[in-house]
Write an enzyme that holds these catalytic residues in place. Structure first.
Site, short mmCIF file in Angstrom:
data_model
loop_
_atom_site.label_atom_id
_atom_site.label_comp_id
_atom_site.label_asym_id
_atom_site.label_seq_id
_atom_site.Cartn_x
_atom_site.Cartn_y
_atom_site.Cartn_z
N THR A 185 -6.20 7.35 7.86
CA THR A 185 -6.31 6.07 7.12
C THR A 185 -7.33 5.78 6.82
OG1 THR A 185 -4.93 4.34 6.33
CG2 THR A 185 -5.19 4.39 8.49
N GLY A 186 -7.56 5.18 5.33
CA GLY A 186 -8.78 4.66 4.80
C GLY A 186 -9.47 4.40 3.79
N THR B 208 -2.14 2.97 4.33
CA THR B 208 -0.89 3.77 4.21
C THR B 208 -0.29 4.23 5.22
OG1 THR B 208 -2.87 5.63 2.72
CG2 THR B 208 -1.39 7.24 4.16
N SER C 90 0.61 -1.26 0.32
CA SER C 90 -0.21 0.49 -0.10
C SER C 90 0.75 1.51 -0.09
CB SER C 90 -1.05 -0.24 1.43
OG SER C 90 -1.10 -1.37 1.07
N ARG D 245 -6.44 8.90 -9.63
CA ARG D 245 -7.58 9.35 -9.01
C ARG D 245 -6.45 9.40 -7.70
NH1 ARG D 245 -6.68 6.77 -3.55
NH2 ARG D 245 -8.94 6.84 -2.20
N THR E 271 1.28 7.00 0.50
CA THR E 271 0.24 6.05 0.11
C THR E 271 0.28 5.59 -1.49
OG1 THR E 271 -1.75 5.44 0.32
CG2 THR E 271 -1.80 7.06 -0.48
#
Ligand code: SD4
Length: 350
Positions: free
Chosen positions: A250-251, A199, A92, A227, A217
């Protein structure tokens, strides 16, 4: 818990009448910031690093070591994050990251320096091992805050960064498989898969009470090319306010950046919340506004305030973060806001 709007407006109006006031914690706040700066008079916080996920522990330990060697918090944050960016087994961040839908690894990163409120950021950069360092170069060597895509890459090369291949054989094969199994429709967006993103966000505080942060990330696995997530967005994936505290996320970046997530956490701390409370309040506030249910948001925050208090919260169980200072280095369970599992409050202020 939600922010009490009437109380906040009343407080703001009262404050506007004077140029400064003394808060309940005995600190003077400016008229524009009806804030409670954490009281540092009774405690002196050691140099502390806080980072997302268990892999953040190694990064925080490296950061503390670098700080000991160089005395520079920016070096510490940058080179602490290098540890994660260099780890090809981490899918990641940096090399070994899951590529976008076209098979290219695109990286996002940012860095902030609290004392002078400076920031640098890169998004969608390819073929560079340490995007956090390019973000730092943007901050220190340009009049800009953010560079993206080819421009960011060209800037990095001009600064002497080396071009490298970030797509490992393992990720290339996994991408081939993903491509073969994905629906043929050209406009079909990649599926959300919680396993396909993590991340590193790192926050740091020195003994002078100055705050710093960084975030890096490879973003959402198999994302649409171009993106950009929350991680390089100042106030989204990271925010540092040297008078108050710092926060990182993060998420699912889309759910963080629509709400200025890390900025919101810092504002909650400005209004007197502990770091854990601030993370929780920000998530609950986002869930109030967002059409998605809290459980679907997939948001995790970490926070560190000027007094050295730290904490974290996440929408679901399982989010862990790392804290390292001269006294200990440990992985802590974040407070989980999932109705199914109420986690422990893992911060250091109850
Ligand atoms: C993103 N927030 O690009 C990042 C990914 C992440 O845990 O943090 N995953 O949306």
């Amino acid at each position: 818990m939600t922010l009490n709007r009437r109380k906040f407006i009343g407080q703001t109006a009262a404050v506007a009448a004077t140029s400064a006031f003394v808060t309940g914690l005995g600190r003077v706040a400016s008229a524009n910031c009806p804030a409670m700066e954490p009281d540092r008079s009774s405690r002196s916080a050691p140099t502390t690093f806080v980072a997302t996920w268990p892999f953040g522990k190694q990064a925080c330990e490296a950061a503390l070591k670098i700080f000991g060697e160089t005395g520079s918090m920016l070096d510490a944050i940058e080179r602490g994050i290098w540890v994660t960016e260099s780890d090809a087994s981490n899918a990641s961040v940096g090399i070994g990251g899951i590529p976008n839908a076209a098979g290219a690894v695109e990286l996002d990163a940012c860095i902030m320096s609290g004392p002078n409120h400076q920031a640098g950021s890169v998004a969608g950069i390819q073929n560079i091992l340490h995007p956090i360092s390019v973000a730092r170069a943007v901050m220190e060597k340009t009049p800009h805050v953010m560079l993206v895509g080819e421009g960011a890459y060209n800037f990095a090369i001009a600064q002497g960064f080396e071009k490298i291949n970030l797509l490992t054989e393992q990720q290339r094969l996994a991408w081939e498989q993903w491509k073969a199994s994905r629906p043929a429709a050209p406009d079909s967006a990649p599926q959300i898969d919680p396993d396909h993103h993590d991340t590193i966000a790192m926050l740091g505080l020195n003994e002078q009470g100055d705050l710093f942060g960084g975030c890096s990330t490879s973003g959402w696995g198999y994302k649409i090319p171009g993106r950009v997530g929350d991680s390089p967005i100042i106030g989204g994936g990271l925010y540092v306010d040297n008078a108050i505290g710092a926060a990182g996320a993060t998420g699912l970046g889309e759910n963080v950046m629509r709400h200025c997530g890390s900025f919101l956490v810092v504002e909650m701390m400005r209004n007197g919340a502990s770091p854990t409370e601030a993370c929780e309040m920000a998530i609950r506030r986002i869930a109030e506004t967002d059409p998605k249910a809290l459980e679907e948001l997939e948001i995790n925050f970490i926070a560190l305030n000027k007094a050295g208090e730290f904490g974290a919260a996440g929408t679901s169980a399982g989010f862990q973060y790392a804290v390292t200072n001269g006294q200990f280095s440990r992985i802590i369970d974040a407070k989980s806001l999932s109705a199914k599992s109420i986690g422990p409050e893992g911060g250091n202020r109850k």
